[in-house]
Write a protein that holds these residues in place. Sequence first.
Motif, PDB file in Angstrom:
ATOM      1  N   ILE A  36       0.849  -1.190   0.000  1.00 49.33           N
ATOM      2  CA  ILE A  36       0.000   0.000   0.000  1.00 49.33           C
ATOM      3  C   ILE A  36       0.892   1.250   0.000  1.00 49.33           C
ATOM      4  O   ILE A  36       1.956   1.257   0.609  1.00 49.33           O
ATOM      5  N   ASP A  37       0.501   2.294  -0.701  1.00 52.19           N
ATOM      6  CA  ASP A  37       1.275   3.537  -0.713  1.00 52.19           C
ATOM      7  C   ASP A  37       1.348   4.100   0.709  1.00 52.19           C
ATOM      8  O   ASP A  37       0.366   4.058   1.454  1.00 52.19           O
ATOM      9  N   TYR A  38       2.515   4.645   1.068  1.00 56.14           N
ATOM     10  CA  TYR A  38       2.700   5.046   2.471  1.00 56.14           C
ATOM     11  C   TYR A  38       1.763   6.160   2.904  1.00 56.14           C
ATOM     12  O   TYR A  38       1.491   6.334   4.088  1.00 56.14           O
ATOM     13  N   SER A  39       1.223   6.917   1.929  1.00 57.58           N
ATOM     14  CA  SER A  39       0.371   8.047   2.306  1.00 57.58           C
ATOM     15  C   SER A  39      -1.100   7.663   2.504  1.00 57.58           C
ATOM     16  O   SER A  39      -1.906   8.484   2.907  1.00 57.58           O
ATOM     17  N   VAL A  40      -1.422   6.400   2.234  1.00 60.38           N
ATOM     18  CA  VAL A  40      -2.816   5.962   2.368  1.00 60.38           C
ATOM     19  C   VAL A  40      -3.056   5.435   3.778  1.00 60.38           C
ATOM     20  O   VAL A  40      -2.260   4.675   4.312  1.00 60.38           O
TER      21      VAL A  40
ATOM     22  N   VAL B 296      -7.724  -5.942   6.107  1.00 61.63           N
ATOM     23  CA  VAL B 296      -7.904  -4.540   5.745  1.00 61.63           C
ATOM     24  C   VAL B 296      -8.457  -4.499   4.328  1.00 61.63           C
ATOM     25  O   VAL B 296      -8.344  -5.467   3.577  1.00 61.63           O
ATOM     26  N   ASP B 297      -9.055  -3.369   3.977  1.00 60.90           N
ATOM     27  CA  ASP B 297      -9.665  -3.244   2.659  1.00 60.90           C
ATOM     28  C   ASP B 297      -8.659  -2.637   1.678  1.00 60.90           C
ATOM     29  O   ASP B 297      -8.319  -1.464   1.782  1.00 60.90           O
ATOM     30  N   LEU B 298      -8.182  -3.459   0.750  1.00 65.22           N
ATOM     31  CA  LEU B 298      -7.192  -2.966  -0.205  1.00 65.22           C
ATOM     32  C   LEU B 298      -7.785  -2.731  -1.595  1.00 65.22           C
ATOM     33  O   LEU B 298      -7.058  -2.438  -2.547  1.00 65.22           O
ATOM     34  N   ALA B 299      -9.118  -2.851  -1.705  1.00 65.32           N
ATOM     35  CA  ALA B 299      -9.749  -2.627  -3.005  1.00 65.32           C
ATOM     36  C   ALA B 299      -9.594  -1.167  -3.401  1.00 65.32           C
ATOM     37  O   ALA B 299      -9.858  -0.263  -2.598  1.00 65.32           O
ATOM     38  N   ASN B 300      -9.137  -0.922  -4.622  1.00 69.14           N
ATOM     39  CA  ASN B 300      -8.966   0.437  -5.152  1.00 69.14           C
ATOM     40  C   ASN B 300      -8.053   1.330  -4.332  1.00 69.14           C
ATOM     41  O   ASN B 300      -8.211   2.541  -4.316  1.00 69.14           O
ATOM     42  N   VAL B 301      -7.127   0.726  -3.628  1.00 68.65           N
ATOM     43  CA  VAL B 301      -6.181   1.522  -2.846  1.00 68.65           C
ATOM     44  C   VAL B 301      -4.904   1.675  -3.663  1.00 68.65           C
ATOM     45  O   VAL B 301      -4.500   0.765  -4.370  1.00 68.65           O
ATOM     46  N   LYS B 302      -4.282   2.835  -3.572  1.00 66.46           N
ATOM     47  CA  LYS B 302      -3.051   3.073  -4.319  1.00 66.46           C
ATOM     48  C   LYS B 302      -1.918   2.185  -3.773  1.00 66.46           C
ATOM     49  O   LYS B 302      -1.676   2.152  -2.564  1.00 66.46           O
ATOM     50  N   MET B 303      -1.265   1.473  -4.686  1.00 65.40           N
ATOM     51  CA  MET B 303      -0.167   0.594  -4.279  1.00 65.40           C
ATOM     52  C   MET B 303       1.148   1.167  -4.794  1.00 65.40           C
ATOM     53  O   MET B 303       1.171   1.938  -5.752  1.00 65.40           O
ATOM     54  N   ALA B 304       2.236   0.767  -4.181  1.00 66.22           N
ATOM     55  CA  ALA B 304       3.535   1.320  -4.569  1.00 66.22           C
ATOM     56  C   ALA B 304       4.646   0.354  -4.175  1.00 66.22           C
ATOM     57  O   ALA B 304       4.402  -0.678  -3.541  1.00 66.22           O
ATOM     58  N   LEU B 305       5.845   0.730  -4.552  1.00 68.28           N
ATOM     59  CA  LEU B 305       7.016  -0.007  -4.111  1.00 68.28           C
ATOM     60  C   LEU B 305       7.245   0.356  -2.638  1.00 68.28           C
ATOM     61  O   LEU B 305       7.222   1.530  -2.269  1.00 68.28           O
ATOM     62  N   ASN B 306       7.429  -0.668  -1.797  1.00 62.98           N
ATOM     63  CA  ASN B 306       7.705  -0.424  -0.381  1.00 62.98           C
ATOM     64  C   ASN B 306       8.868   0.571  -0.249  1.00 62.98           C
ATOM     65  O   ASN B 306       9.912   0.368  -0.869  1.00 62.98           O
ATOM     66  N   PRO B 307       8.703   1.665   0.530  1.00 62.10           N
ATOM     67  CA  PRO B 307       9.753   2.686   0.595  1.00 62.10           C
ATOM     68  C   PRO B 307      11.148   2.146   0.938  1.00 62.10           C
ATOM     69  O   PRO B 307      12.140   2.614   0.408  1.00 62.10           O
TER      70      PRO B 307
END
Lengths: 309, 250
Positions: free
Chosen positions: B11-15, B26-37
Amino acid sequence: MNILVIAEHDNQTLKSATLNAVSAAQAIGGSIAIAVIGSGCQAVATDAQAIAGVDKVLLADNAAYAQHLAENEAKLVASLAKNYTHVLAPATATGKDLMPRVAALLDANLVGDVIAVVSPDTFKRPIYAGNAIATVQDSDAIKLLTIRGTAFPAAANTGGSASLESVSEVFEATKTRFVGEEVVKSDRPELTAARIVVSGGRGVGSSENFKVIYALADKLNAAVGASRAAVDAGFVPNDMQVGQTGKVVAPELYIAVGISGAIQHLAGMKDSKVIVAINKDPEAPIFQVADYGLVADLFSAVPELTAKL
Amino acid sequence: MKIVVAIKRVIDYSVKVRVKSDQSNVDLANVKMALNPFCEIAVEEAVRLKEAGKATEIVVVTIGPKAAQDQIRAAMAMGADRGIWVETVDTELDALTVAKLLAKVVQNEQPQLVLLGKQAIDSDNNQTGQMLAALLDYPQATFASKVVIEGNEAVVTREIDGGLQTLGLTLPAIVTTDLRLNEPRYVKLPDIMKAKKKTLDATTPEALGVSLQKSIKLLKVEAPAERQGGIKVESVDALIDCLKNKARVI
Ligand SMILES: Cc1cc2nc3c(=O)[nH]c(=O)nc-3n(C[C@H](O)[C@H](O)[C@H](O)COP(=O)(O)OP(=O)(O)OC[C@H]3O[C@@H](n4cnc5c(N)ncnc54)[C@H](O)[C@@H]3O)c2cc1C
Ligand SMILES: Cc1cc2nc3c(=O)[nH]c(=O)nc-3n(C[C@H](O)[C@H](O)[C@H](O)COP(=O)(O)OP(=O)(O)OC[C@H]3O[C@@H](n4cnc5c(N)ncnc54)[C@H](O)[C@@H]3O)c2cc1C
């Protein structure tokens, strides 16, 4: 249940995080042993023997263990673990470095940062920067846990009379060479165990300006913490970072100064009993978790607070 | 010197995540994903070692669903040369299984250095690198803030609770990254285009000979106790009064 707790220490004194891990062991229930692994650490073993509720202390005192290198210490703990149902260590930098390595040697998983014991095989741990709490069940034969100190009270460090047994097994680290250590010396209380913590953020502006934070902390006999931004900017050393990826604190009183309140910072302090925020931006998210918020310039408010206390 | 970097899609760190109402996860549907910082920092470090002439090839590996290929491409845009995608449908493998899969990849690739993040910001586990080191019997340096390659050694400065510690690891070795190691670069559009042409090999746990066992069962995911917002005080005097007489903490 037969529980082994790995002591956190610097070869001279037992760190209080060990006492919190002993409480977690008591919550699981059963006989409790403490392993003191180090070099010239007899005094630590004596401290451990005095902890209430501990049955036995295992002392592995050898030069090979002087620096807590994971490469060889993990082999020793994996060997000791065979006589136990649970092995616990504090969720400190040392515990987090060591325990997953022990787990893999035992072909087991690890439940990290445990905040509650539901039953001897079921535990709660925070995930997603503390925005969710997972309950997990561990079916490994030997359960390996790291314990978040702020979630368990400290066991009494007097009144116990545990037996002492020495461990003669020695594993040498052959591929890890200790080069050196720069340990930050401070007369202030330890961050994770302090009753009051005063933390500064990017708003403090410089390392020089941090003296207003130190002055307030000293007046309150408090520990000093910081946000990641303050550490990244070089205002203070890394060991002061509070948050998801730094230290977790839960003091009676947490004073956040010039800190906006990002979720990663909140993850490390939102279980504090009373939170005070001093920030010049009335919209700063830190105010959403603060019991008492003061919208003010820190350079006038903090010295005034220090003077009036 | 070849470097393998293990990267995770998270999950993107800002979400800020929400817990599902049935408490299953947790609900990850339509959540912004990213490379782990922390993985991004690991990739950056590998690229800097290559730019400094210390490394010759950077291979990134991820274990996860098809979408995790996005993170491989992101790492390639930063400068990684090649990617390995281990396809798993189950996104919640336990850390030991992930470490076993990574160990197979490392045995196949024979790198001198393996870089991982210190923790994934979703599970906050902080254990994969240490497990991998144990499985391979390699030396480890977790929480790195500085990595220097000197001959047959990686000299690594680590962030520990009391300050900093420096270790010399005989290569091949495992290093996990902390925040202060570097500041990852911004990728430019031409690099993103170039990344699309780089080699990405797919494999499976079966092909690697690792069975997906699980010893950790997720029973429930709850929202934490919400903190009640408090009050704003008008002055330092009012603050002192509250702390002394209401909260009674000083
Ligand atoms: C992977 C990852 C891990 C992270 N881990 C952590 C972590 O463990 N801990 C952590 O803290 N952060 C962590 N962060 C960073 C986090 O997202 C924020 O960037 C950071 O907490 C911001 O620090 P800050 O509040 O000091 O700075 P800012 O957000 O810049 O806030 C500064 C505040 O100071 C106030 N201010 C400025 N001047 C004054 C003044 N004169 N008087 C009063 N107030 C003033 C401003 O109004 C502002 O609210 C992490 C981020 C990532 C991506
Ligand atoms: C709600 C929930 C709770 C969980 N609780 C536990 C638990 O208590 N114990 C447990 O063992 N597992 C648990 N897991 C499973 C956990 O998600 C897996 O362990 C995970 O896939 C392994 O990585 P990590 O997040 O542990 O990595 P960490 O050890 O936190 O990550 C460190 C580094 O390892 C590398 N890495 C991690 N995953 C991958 C990957 N898929 N591909 C490539 N590189 C990778 C990256 O470099 C990363 O930066 C839980 C999962 C969920 C969703």
